[in-house]
Design an enzyme around this catalytic site. Structure first.
Site, PDB file in Angstrom:
ATOM      1  N   PRO A  10      57.942 -41.357 -36.920  1.00  0.00           N
ATOM      2  CA  PRO A  10      58.739 -39.708 -36.865  1.00  0.00           C
ATOM      3  C   PRO A  10      58.065 -39.442 -35.472  1.00  0.00           C
ATOM      4  O   PRO A  10      57.304 -39.409 -34.533  1.00  0.00           O
ATOM      5  CB  PRO A  10      57.516 -39.374 -37.446  1.00  0.00           C
ATOM      6  CG  PRO A  10      55.940 -39.887 -37.838  1.00  0.00           C
ATOM      7  CD  PRO A  10      55.864 -41.751 -37.651  1.00  0.00           C
ATOM      8  N   ASN A  11      59.976 -38.855 -35.352  1.00  0.00           N
ATOM      9  CA  ASN A  11      59.436 -37.898 -34.025  1.00  0.00           C
ATOM     10  C   ASN A  11      59.642 -38.560 -32.545  1.00  0.00           C
ATOM     11  O   ASN A  11      60.184 -38.247 -30.921  1.00  0.00           O
ATOM     12  CB  ASN A  11      58.794 -36.631 -33.596  1.00  0.00           C
ATOM     13  CG  ASN A  11      58.290 -35.926 -34.663  1.00  0.00           C
ATOM     14  OD1 ASN A  11      59.076 -34.877 -35.797  1.00  0.00           O
ATOM     15  ND2 ASN A  11      56.968 -35.712 -35.236  1.00  0.00           N
ATOM     16  N   ARG A  18      62.658 -35.309 -26.125  1.00  0.00           N
ATOM     17  CA  ARG A  18      62.012 -34.639 -26.752  1.00  0.00           C
ATOM     18  C   ARG A  18      60.623 -34.631 -26.354  1.00  0.00           C
ATOM     19  O   ARG A  18      60.185 -35.498 -24.926  1.00  0.00           O
ATOM     20  CB  ARG A  18      61.231 -35.571 -28.267  1.00  0.00           C
ATOM     21  CG  ARG A  18      59.702 -34.894 -28.780  1.00  0.00           C
ATOM     22  CD  ARG A  18      58.988 -36.198 -29.367  1.00  0.00           C
ATOM     23  NE  ARG A  18      57.930 -36.048 -30.215  1.00  0.00           N
ATOM     24  CZ  ARG A  18      56.729 -36.748 -31.036  1.00  0.00           C
ATOM     25  NH1 ARG A  18      57.285 -37.894 -30.611  1.00  0.00           N
ATOM     26  NH2 ARG A  18      55.303 -36.308 -30.646  1.00  0.00           N
ATOM     27  N   TYR A  23      56.758 -37.258 -22.693  1.00  0.00           N
ATOM     28  CA  TYR A  23      57.427 -38.726 -23.734  1.00  0.00           C
ATOM     29  C   TYR A  23      58.050 -38.955 -22.208  1.00  0.00           C
ATOM     30  O   TYR A  23      59.092 -40.020 -22.501  1.00  0.00           O
ATOM     31  CB  TYR A  23      58.113 -38.317 -24.653  1.00  0.00           C
ATOM     32  CG  TYR A  23      56.914 -37.873 -25.631  1.00  0.00           C
ATOM     33  CD1 TYR A  23      55.601 -38.903 -25.513  1.00  0.00           C
ATOM     34  CD2 TYR A  23      56.494 -36.482 -26.221  1.00  0.00           C
ATOM     35  CE1 TYR A  23      55.036 -38.722 -27.051  1.00  0.00           C
ATOM     36  CE2 TYR A  23      55.926 -36.747 -27.148  1.00  0.00           C
ATOM     37  CZ  TYR A  23      54.407 -37.494 -27.533  1.00  0.00           C
ATOM     38  OH  TYR A  23      54.045 -37.169 -27.939  1.00  0.00           O
ATOM     39  N   ASN A  77      54.802 -48.239 -32.939  1.00  0.00           N
ATOM     40  CA  ASN A  77      54.328 -46.986 -32.331  1.00  0.00           C
ATOM     41  C   ASN A  77      54.817 -46.061 -33.607  1.00  0.00           C
ATOM     42  O   ASN A  77      55.250 -45.387 -33.934  1.00  0.00           O
ATOM     43  CB  ASN A  77      55.153 -46.714 -31.536  1.00  0.00           C
ATOM     44  CG  ASN A  77      54.585 -45.302 -30.555  1.00  0.00           C
ATOM     45  OD1 ASN A  77      54.021 -44.061 -31.521  1.00  0.00           O
ATOM     46  ND2 ASN A  77      55.597 -44.138 -29.788  1.00  0.00           N
ATOM     47  N   ALA A  80      52.725 -39.620 -34.590  1.00  0.00           N
ATOM     48  CA  ALA A  80      51.451 -38.812 -35.404  1.00  0.00           C
ATOM     49  C   ALA A  80      51.305 -39.905 -36.151  1.00  0.00           C
ATOM     50  O   ALA A  80      49.475 -39.256 -37.108  1.00  0.00           O
ATOM     51  CB  ALA A  80      51.930 -37.969 -35.963  1.00  0.00           C
ATOM     52  N   GLU A 101      49.338 -51.853 -31.137  1.00  0.00           N
ATOM     53  CA  GLU A 101      49.527 -50.478 -30.773  1.00  0.00           C
ATOM     54  C   GLU A 101      50.286 -49.955 -29.702  1.00  0.00           C
ATOM     55  O   GLU A 101      49.976 -49.943 -28.782  1.00  0.00           O
ATOM     56  CB  GLU A 101      48.599 -49.988 -31.815  1.00  0.00           C
ATOM     57  CG  GLU A 101      48.647 -48.103 -31.546  1.00  0.00           C
ATOM     58  CD  GLU A 101      46.905 -47.005 -31.968  1.00  0.00           C
ATOM     59  OE1 GLU A 101      45.615 -48.534 -32.449  1.00  0.00           O
ATOM     60  OE2 GLU A 101      46.756 -46.642 -31.225  1.00  0.00           O
ATOM     61  N   HIS A 103      51.751 -46.266 -27.615  1.00  0.00           N
ATOM     62  CA  HIS A 103      52.432 -44.727 -27.266  1.00  0.00           C
ATOM     63  C   HIS A 103      52.552 -44.882 -25.696  1.00  0.00           C
ATOM     64  O   HIS A 103      52.215 -45.399 -25.208  1.00  0.00           O
ATOM     65  CB  HIS A 103      50.496 -44.451 -27.342  1.00  0.00           C
ATOM     66  CG  HIS A 103      50.239 -44.428 -28.695  1.00  0.00           C
ATOM     67  ND1 HIS A 103      50.609 -43.768 -30.127  1.00  0.00           N
ATOM     68  CD2 HIS A 103      48.843 -45.128 -28.547  1.00  0.00           C
ATOM     69  CE1 HIS A 103      49.966 -43.972 -30.882  1.00  0.00           C
ATOM     70  NE2 HIS A 103      48.845 -44.850 -30.375  1.00  0.00           N
ATOM     71  N   ILE A 104      53.760 -44.549 -25.803  1.00  0.00           N
ATOM     72  CA  ILE A 104      54.284 -43.839 -24.835  1.00  0.00           C
ATOM     73  C   ILE A 104      53.706 -43.053 -23.568  1.00  0.00           C
ATOM     74  O   ILE A 104      53.906 -43.599 -22.696  1.00  0.00           O
ATOM     75  CB  ILE A 104      55.456 -42.851 -25.037  1.00  0.00           C
ATOM     76  CG1 ILE A 104      56.524 -43.709 -26.232  1.00  0.00           C
ATOM     77  CG2 ILE A 104      56.012 -42.709 -24.027  1.00  0.00           C
ATOM     78  CD1 ILE A 104      57.228 -42.756 -26.739  1.00  0.00           C
ATOM     79  N   ARG A 110      44.767 -37.062 -23.677  1.00  0.00           N
ATOM     80  CA  ARG A 110      45.184 -36.121 -23.762  1.00  0.00           C
ATOM     81  C   ARG A 110      44.087 -35.555 -24.397  1.00  0.00           C
ATOM     82  O   ARG A 110      43.566 -35.153 -25.975  1.00  0.00           O
ATOM     83  CB  ARG A 110      46.683 -36.359 -24.584  1.00  0.00           C
ATOM     84  CG  ARG A 110      47.929 -36.583 -24.221  1.00  0.00           C
ATOM     85  CD  ARG A 110      48.948 -37.120 -24.942  1.00  0.00           C
ATOM     86  NE  ARG A 110      50.016 -35.700 -25.122  1.00  0.00           N
ATOM     87  CZ  ARG A 110      50.233 -36.447 -26.473  1.00  0.00           C
ATOM     88  NH1 ARG A 110      51.135 -37.126 -26.695  1.00  0.00           N
ATOM     89  NH2 ARG A 110      51.242 -34.777 -26.931  1.00  0.00           N
TER      90      ARG A 110
HETATM   91  C1  DQA Z   1      52.885 -41.249 -29.314  1.00  0.00           C
HETATM   92  C2  DQA Z   1      51.671 -39.777 -29.457  1.00  0.00           C
HETATM   93  C3  DQA Z   1      51.316 -39.682 -30.849  1.00  0.00           C
HETATM   94  O1  DQA Z   1      49.614 -38.850 -30.744  1.00  0.00           O
HETATM   95  C4  DQA Z   1      51.881 -38.783 -31.298  1.00  0.00           C
HETATM   96  O2  DQA Z   1      52.399 -37.820 -31.875  1.00  0.00           O
HETATM   97  C5  DQA Z   1      53.848 -38.772 -30.386  1.00  0.00           C
HETATM   98  C6  DQA Z   1      53.768 -40.110 -29.760  1.00  0.00           C
HETATM   99  C7  DQA Z   1      52.842 -41.862 -28.375  1.00  0.00           C
HETATM  100  O3  DQA Z   1      53.619 -42.463 -27.829  1.00  0.00           O
HETATM  101  O4  DQA Z   1      52.672 -41.233 -27.070  1.00  0.00           O
HETATM  102  O5  DQA Z   1      54.443 -38.845 -32.027  1.00  0.00           O
HETATM  103  O6  DQA Z   1      52.494 -41.769 -30.293  1.00  0.00           O
END
Ligand code: DQA
Length: 151
Positions: A10-11, A18, A23, A77, A80, A101, A103-104, A110
């Site tokens: 998501p997102n 975004r 990001y 990725n 959330a 796994e 993450h950007i 964080r």
């Molecule tokens: C994310 C980190 C997650 O905590 C966040 O909810 C995202 C993006 C990242 O790529 O840094 O949507 O997965």
């Protein structure tokens, strides 16, 4: 030839727009070119599928499809859902496709959101790459390729 899936939760369909301060400004559309450059001479040895969904069910359906298609590895990725989805973790646990796994952002840094330092899917993954912006995906695919090549 190795078949890899680059899977986004998501997102993540609108990275670039975004919260670029977190990001970055690269988009998912930039990824094929970045991956091709990083893979260099080995680029012809891999084929890549891309999929992004905002809903948990669609992601799980795609994971099941990856199993049926005998996909060799997943750069994932989960956004959330990384931190919350036991359902996605359960799916990864039985489809048994090597998964990295991704993450950007550097989720461990964080600290304003401590939940981001927790991953429910991490236990079902062979490793984690976080904090390298869009390059995190390319590094994950490279890691999957090197791992499978060693076998
Ligand atoms: C994310 C980190 C997650 O905590 C966040 O909810 C995202 C993006 C990242 O790529 O840094 O949507 O997965």
């Amino acid at each position: 030839m190795y078949n890899f899936l680059v899977l986004n939760g998501p997102n993540l369909g609108h990275i670039g727009k975004r919260q670029p301060e977190i990001y970055g400004s690269d988009t998912l559309e930039d990824l094929p070119e970045i991956l091709k450059n990083m893979m260099g001479d080995n680029a012809s040895e891999i084929s890549l599928d891309y999929f992004q969904a905002n809903s948990e069910g669609a992601i799980i359906d795609r994971l099941e499809q990856a199993r049926e298609k005998k996909v060799d590895g997943i750069a994932f990725n989960a956004g959330a859902y990384t931190h919350t989805s036991l359902a996605i973790a359960d799916s990864l646990a039985w489809i048994k496709i090597p998964c990295v796994e991704v993450h950007i952002s550097n989720v461990m840094a964080r600290t304003e959101d401590p939940i981001r330092q927790q991953s429910l899917i991490g236990k079902q993954c062979i490793g984690v790459i976080a904090g390298f912006g869009i390059l995190s995906y390319a590094l994950a695919v490279q890691a999957l390729y090197q791992r499978l090549k060693q076998k």
